[in-house]
Motif scaffolding. Sequence first.
Motif, PDB file in Angstrom:
ATOM      1  N   VAL A 245       0.995  -1.150   0.034  1.00 20.27           N
ATOM      2  CA  VAL A 245       0.065   0.067   0.024  1.00 20.27           C
ATOM      3  C   VAL A 245       0.944   1.228   0.086  1.00 20.27           C
ATOM      4  O   VAL A 245       0.526   2.244  -0.725  1.00 20.27           O
ATOM      5  CB  VAL A 245      -0.879   0.091   1.216  1.00 20.27           C
ATOM      6  CG1 VAL A 245      -1.800   1.215   1.231  1.00 20.27           C
ATOM      7  CG2 VAL A 245      -1.667  -1.315   1.303  1.00 20.27           C
ATOM      8  N   LEU A 246       1.988   1.310   0.813  1.00 17.71           N
ATOM      9  CA  LEU A 246       2.882   2.341   0.899  1.00 17.71           C
ATOM     10  C   LEU A 246       3.373   2.596  -0.484  1.00 17.71           C
ATOM     11  O   LEU A 246       3.558   3.752  -0.953  1.00 17.71           O
ATOM     12  CB  LEU A 246       4.223   2.248   1.839  1.00 17.71           C
ATOM     13  CG  LEU A 246       5.192   2.986   1.901  1.00 17.71           C
ATOM     14  CD1 LEU A 246       4.575   4.283   2.392  1.00 17.71           C
ATOM     15  CD2 LEU A 246       6.267   2.607   2.700  1.00 17.71           C
ATOM     16  N   TRP A 247       3.672   1.549  -1.329  1.00 21.57           N
ATOM     17  CA  TRP A 247       4.484   1.831  -2.560  1.00 21.57           C
ATOM     18  C   TRP A 247       3.467   2.260  -3.581  1.00 21.57           C
ATOM     19  O   TRP A 247       3.792   3.114  -4.446  1.00 21.57           O
ATOM     20  CB  TRP A 247       5.199   0.538  -3.100  1.00 21.57           C
ATOM     21  CG  TRP A 247       6.073  -0.196  -2.238  1.00 21.57           C
ATOM     22  CD1 TRP A 247       6.480  -1.481  -1.820  1.00 21.57           C
ATOM     23  CD2 TRP A 247       7.384   0.830  -1.513  1.00 21.57           C
ATOM     24  NE1 TRP A 247       7.514  -1.465  -0.989  1.00 21.57           N
ATOM     25  CE2 TRP A 247       7.892  -0.297  -0.791  1.00 21.57           C
ATOM     26  CE3 TRP A 247       7.627   1.985  -1.591  1.00 21.57           C
ATOM     27  CZ2 TRP A 247       9.165   0.139  -0.186  1.00 21.57           C
ATOM     28  CZ3 TRP A 247       8.954   2.406  -0.945  1.00 21.57           C
ATOM     29  CH2 TRP A 247       9.417   1.464  -0.060  1.00 21.57           C
ATOM     30  N   ILE A 248       2.212   2.121  -3.442  1.00 19.17           N
ATOM     31  CA  ILE A 248       1.381   2.359  -4.456  1.00 19.17           C
ATOM     32  C   ILE A 248       0.916   3.986  -3.970  1.00 19.17           C
ATOM     33  O   ILE A 248       1.140   4.725  -5.075  1.00 19.17           O
ATOM     34  CB  ILE A 248      -0.067   1.630  -4.428  1.00 19.17           C
ATOM     35  CG1 ILE A 248       0.100   0.296  -4.758  1.00 19.17           C
ATOM     36  CG2 ILE A 248      -1.146   2.300  -4.872  1.00 19.17           C
ATOM     37  CD1 ILE A 248      -0.978  -0.680  -4.513  1.00 19.17           C
ATOM     38  N   THR A 249       0.873   4.320  -2.824  1.00 19.59           N
ATOM     39  CA  THR A 249       0.630   5.710  -2.503  1.00 19.59           C
ATOM     40  C   THR A 249       1.704   6.410  -2.862  1.00 19.59           C
ATOM     41  O   THR A 249       1.574   7.596  -3.257  1.00 19.59           O
ATOM     42  CB  THR A 249       0.447   5.887  -1.012  1.00 19.59           C
ATOM     43  OG1 THR A 249       1.730   5.468  -0.281  1.00 19.59           O
ATOM     44  CG2 THR A 249      -0.856   5.182  -0.434  1.00 19.59           C
ATOM     45  N   LYS A 254       1.081  10.434  -3.327  1.00 14.12           N
ATOM     46  CA  LYS A 254       0.442  10.811  -2.004  1.00 14.12           C
ATOM     47  C   LYS A 254       1.480  10.857  -0.925  1.00 14.12           C
ATOM     48  O   LYS A 254       1.641   9.892  -0.174  1.00 14.12           O
ATOM     49  CB  LYS A 254      -0.641   9.837  -1.761  1.00 14.12           C
ATOM     50  CG  LYS A 254      -1.750   9.840  -2.795  1.00 14.12           C
ATOM     51  CD  LYS A 254      -2.435  10.944  -3.114  1.00 14.12           C
ATOM     52  CE  LYS A 254      -3.498  10.779  -4.095  1.00 14.12           C
ATOM     53  NZ  LYS A 254      -4.278  12.008  -4.256  1.00 14.12           N
ATOM     54  N   ILE A 255       2.105  12.152  -0.811  1.00 10.34           N
ATOM     55  CA  ILE A 255       3.384  11.981   0.130  1.00 10.34           C
ATOM     56  C   ILE A 255       2.892  12.109   1.685  1.00 10.34           C
ATOM     57  O   ILE A 255       3.251  11.187   2.330  1.00 10.34           O
ATOM     58  CB  ILE A 255       3.821  13.347  -0.034  1.00 10.34           C
ATOM     59  CG1 ILE A 255       4.768  13.597  -1.431  1.00 10.34           C
ATOM     60  CG2 ILE A 255       5.199  13.450   0.822  1.00 10.34           C
ATOM     61  CD1 ILE A 255       5.430  12.379  -1.790  1.00 10.34           C
ATOM     62  N   TRP A 256       1.731  12.737   1.948  1.00 10.24           N
ATOM     63  CA  TRP A 256       1.249  12.700   3.324  1.00 10.24           C
ATOM     64  C   TRP A 256       0.800  11.544   3.509  1.00 10.24           C
ATOM     65  O   TRP A 256       1.064  10.948   4.747  1.00 10.24           O
ATOM     66  CB  TRP A 256       0.393  13.970   3.594  1.00 10.24           C
ATOM     67  CG  TRP A 256       0.808  15.174   3.916  1.00 10.24           C
ATOM     68  CD1 TRP A 256       0.977  16.106   2.842  1.00 10.24           C
ATOM     69  CD2 TRP A 256       1.913  15.345   4.819  1.00 10.24           C
ATOM     70  NE1 TRP A 256       1.602  17.192   3.627  1.00 10.24           N
ATOM     71  CE2 TRP A 256       2.260  16.731   4.732  1.00 10.24           C
ATOM     72  CE3 TRP A 256       2.337  14.969   6.168  1.00 10.24           C
ATOM     73  CZ2 TRP A 256       3.188  17.460   5.665  1.00 10.24           C
ATOM     74  CZ3 TRP A 256       3.079  15.547   7.103  1.00 10.24           C
ATOM     75  CH2 TRP A 256       3.618  16.860   6.689  1.00 10.24           C
ATOM     76  N   GLU A 334       2.381  16.963  -4.321  1.00  9.89           N
ATOM     77  CA  GLU A 334       1.827  15.666  -4.434  1.00  9.89           C
ATOM     78  C   GLU A 334       1.479  15.560  -5.896  1.00  9.89           C
ATOM     79  O   GLU A 334       0.572  16.123  -6.348  1.00  9.89           O
ATOM     80  CB  GLU A 334       0.786  15.463  -3.581  1.00  9.89           C
ATOM     81  CG  GLU A 334       1.055  15.369  -2.058  1.00  9.89           C
ATOM     82  CD  GLU A 334      -0.159  14.837  -1.118  1.00  9.89           C
ATOM     83  OE1 GLU A 334      -1.311  14.547  -1.701  1.00  9.89           O
ATOM     84  OE2 GLU A 334       0.277  14.488  -0.115  1.00  9.89           O
ATOM     85  N   ILE A 335       2.680  15.013  -6.584  1.00  8.83           N
ATOM     86  CA  ILE A 335       2.568  14.840  -7.999  1.00  8.83           C
ATOM     87  C   ILE A 335       3.012  13.415  -8.472  1.00  8.83           C
ATOM     88  O   ILE A 335       4.037  12.906  -7.883  1.00  8.83           O
ATOM     89  CB  ILE A 335       3.406  15.716  -8.740  1.00  8.83           C
ATOM     90  CG1 ILE A 335       3.191  17.374  -8.476  1.00  8.83           C
ATOM     91  CG2 ILE A 335       3.309  15.358 -10.273  1.00  8.83           C
ATOM     92  CD1 ILE A 335       3.799  18.355  -9.120  1.00  8.83           C
ATOM     93  N   PRO A 336       2.116  12.766  -8.873  1.00  6.99           N
ATOM     94  CA  PRO A 336       2.313  11.264  -9.315  1.00  6.99           C
ATOM     95  C   PRO A 336       3.629  10.948  -9.744  1.00  6.99           C
ATOM     96  O   PRO A 336       4.037  12.080 -10.712  1.00  6.99           O
ATOM     97  CB  PRO A 336       1.482  10.885 -10.310  1.00  6.99           C
ATOM     98  CG  PRO A 336       0.069  11.763 -10.061  1.00  6.99           C
ATOM     99  CD  PRO A 336       0.790  13.033  -9.465  1.00  6.99           C
TER     100      PRO A 336
END
Length: 343
Positions: A245-249, A254-256, A334-336
């Motif tokens: 889930v962390l790697w996806i965010t 999604k930094i925060w 927050e930019i992909p």
Amino acid sequence: MIYVIIFFLLVSVFFYVLFGGADFGAGIVELFSKSKESTTKLITNAMLPIWEANHMWLIIAVVILFNAFPPLYTQISIALYIPLIILLLGIVLRGTAFTFRHYDAFKDYSNVIYTRIFMYSSLLVSIMFGLIIGALVSGKIYVQPMDFYSAYVHPWLNLFSISIGIFVAAIFAFVASVYLIGDTTDFEIRIEFIQKSKKANIVMVIAGALVFISSFIEDVDFASRFFSNIGSILMIIVSTVLLPVLWITLSKGKIWLSRIITGAQLFAIIGAFYLVYFPTVVKMKDANDLTLFNSAAPDITLKYLGYALIVGSFIIFPSLIYLIKVFKVEPVKEIPIEDRPVK
């Protein structure tokens, strides 16, 4: 009231590992970084506003131990005198070097020395934290030791404690790598730190496995207690599930959210370790273990300390939030990652 004090003790330890650990991990990341200049600049900008405030949590934990659990404080201070002194010296050297390298008017060779002290002391302090934790639960501390080595060296200088030291250093580097991603808008550096966090995570998993292996080799009951504790197993499962889930965010920028997930992972790891031994803090070799209950101070002391902690929390937490808001003025962009500009 003792449960209130235990709550504040655990909160202090958690926040110090989370925020102070991220600072120590930043030094480790810089030590093993190839792009030293950009990494140094990023770490300095990220740490400079609030790094001193992070030690507040360590001070609170020590004050709670000293006042609420004096036998614990006494036993730890005596048996682990050597690693504690090395730890404190490392913290002082690290903070001094970090300050000098930033404010030194002349950027000469002394700046290189400051940077080396900062990096190596960050690694040293992180490992020392792990050595101390390992010593507390390994059951190698004597009330009546036979000699100097068994009294002051063997409890912390053994394979089990060393494995925890490596594990703690890897955790700190992992947390720092994730947190530093949000302190830069340079996409190449972001990608670099995502890779660093993945490498740190791999080392963390290997070191975690080494902790279990070394517990069997050193005849420490950590592994057997862990696998018989359903709470600890569930905590580790939660930490493992949160990793993808962390790697996806992170890939979605999604930094925060990624920082929150990292904090949750750290909470699960600490919680798993905590559930294995609670309420024991120091496992003794030749005496009864010291726990949070059989080492507690008189009720009147706990009462007023508890009130002080409750009142103080209404001052500390808003002040810390305000400090971060004032000095961490640049918002996280927050930019992909997949939308990064092509050079």
